[in-house]
Write a protein that holds these residues in place. Structure first.
Motif, short mmCIF file in Angstrom:
data_model
loop_
_atom_site.label_atom_id
_atom_site.label_comp_id
_atom_site.label_asym_id
_atom_site.label_seq_id
_atom_site.Cartn_x
_atom_site.Cartn_y
_atom_site.Cartn_z
N ALA A 43 0.83 -1.21 0.00
CA ALA A 43 0.00 0.00 0.00
C ALA A 43 0.87 1.26 0.00
O ALA A 43 0.58 2.24 -0.71
CB ALA A 43 -0.94 -0.01 1.20
N ILE A 44 1.93 1.27 0.78
CA ILE A 44 2.84 2.42 0.83
C ILE A 44 3.52 2.61 -0.52
O ILE A 44 3.63 3.74 -1.04
CB ILE A 44 3.87 2.26 1.97
CG1 ILE A 44 3.16 2.38 3.32
CG2 ILE A 44 4.98 3.30 1.85
CD1 ILE A 44 4.04 2.07 4.51
N ALA B 262 2.37 1.69 -3.44
CA ALA B 262 1.34 2.15 -4.38
C ALA B 262 1.08 3.65 -4.22
O ALA B 262 0.95 4.38 -5.21
CB ALA B 262 0.05 1.34 -4.18
N VAL B 263 1.01 4.13 -2.97
CA VAL B 263 0.80 5.56 -2.73
C VAL B 263 1.99 6.37 -3.24
O VAL B 263 1.82 7.43 -3.87
CB VAL B 263 0.54 5.81 -1.22
CG1 VAL B 263 0.60 7.30 -0.90
CG2 VAL B 263 -0.79 5.22 -0.80
N ILE B 264 3.21 5.89 -3.03
CA ILE B 264 4.41 6.59 -3.52
C ILE B 264 4.40 6.65 -5.04
O ILE B 264 4.71 7.69 -5.63
CB ILE B 264 5.69 5.92 -2.98
CG1 ILE B 264 5.82 6.16 -1.47
CG2 ILE B 264 6.93 6.42 -3.71
CD1 ILE B 264 6.95 5.40 -0.81
N LEU C 223 1.76 6.57 -7.01
CA LEU C 223 0.71 7.51 -7.41
C LEU C 223 1.16 8.96 -7.25
O LEU C 223 0.91 9.81 -8.11
CB LEU C 223 -0.57 7.26 -6.61
CG LEU C 223 -1.41 6.07 -7.05
CD1 LEU C 223 -2.55 5.84 -6.06
CD2 LEU C 223 -1.94 6.30 -8.44
N LEU C 224 1.83 9.27 -6.14
CA LEU C 224 2.35 10.63 -5.93
C LEU C 224 3.40 10.99 -6.98
O LEU C 224 3.43 12.12 -7.50
CB LEU C 224 2.93 10.77 -4.52
CG LEU C 224 1.92 10.82 -3.38
CD1 LEU C 224 2.65 10.83 -2.03
CD2 LEU C 224 1.04 12.06 -3.51
#
Length: 145
Positions: free
Chosen positions: A13-14, A16-18, A20-21
């Protein structure tokens, strides 16, 4: 074993967020790039205004200005050829000291568009920046290209 699966889900999840950012940042940079040509055109368009502000500003915190000085010479000389010649020489020296290559400085009211100083071929000029200032009865026009 259950704890190991939970750790992997948090790490995924971390990541994936990185990602996306990172993608969002690249997308914004691609859309909002600054056009450098626009800023140089803006600088050139203010050139005559900036020079004319300098010429109409006070010198050394006294009440004298360049436009005031040449207007006084013309007025005291009653707009004679000698006073116009003296003012033309002063103007050429002033513009030379400012390192302006292509310009035309004229008086448009009292002297009927008399060119006081010029340099460069005005007929071949492309983009011309123009500024006007009035001092007393005299109206001065500066064209820079």
């Amino acid at each position: 074993m259950l704890d190991d699966k939970g750790n992997f889900i948090i790490i995924e999840a971390i990541l994936a967020v990185i990602l996306l950012l990172f993608a969002f940042t690249i997308f914004n940079l691609a859309i909002f790039t600054i056009d450098s040509d626009y800023s140089s055109e803006l600088k050139d368009s203010k050139n005559a205004q900036d020079i004319m502000e300098f010429l109409s500003g006070k010198i050394n915190f006294t009440d004298k200005t360049f436009l005031g000085e040449i207007s006084t010479i013309l007025q005291e000389g009653k707009n004679s050829k000698e006073s116009i010649s003296e003012v033309s020489e002063i103007c050429r020296d002033k513009f030379s000291s400012l390192n302006i290559k292509n310009y035309r400085f004229s008086e448009t009211n009292v002297l009927d568009d008399e060119v006081l100083a010029s340099s460069g071929d005005y007929s071949k000029s492309g983009d011309v920046s123009v500024a006007m200032r009035t001092y007393g009865d005299y109206s001065y026009t500066l064209s820079v290209w």
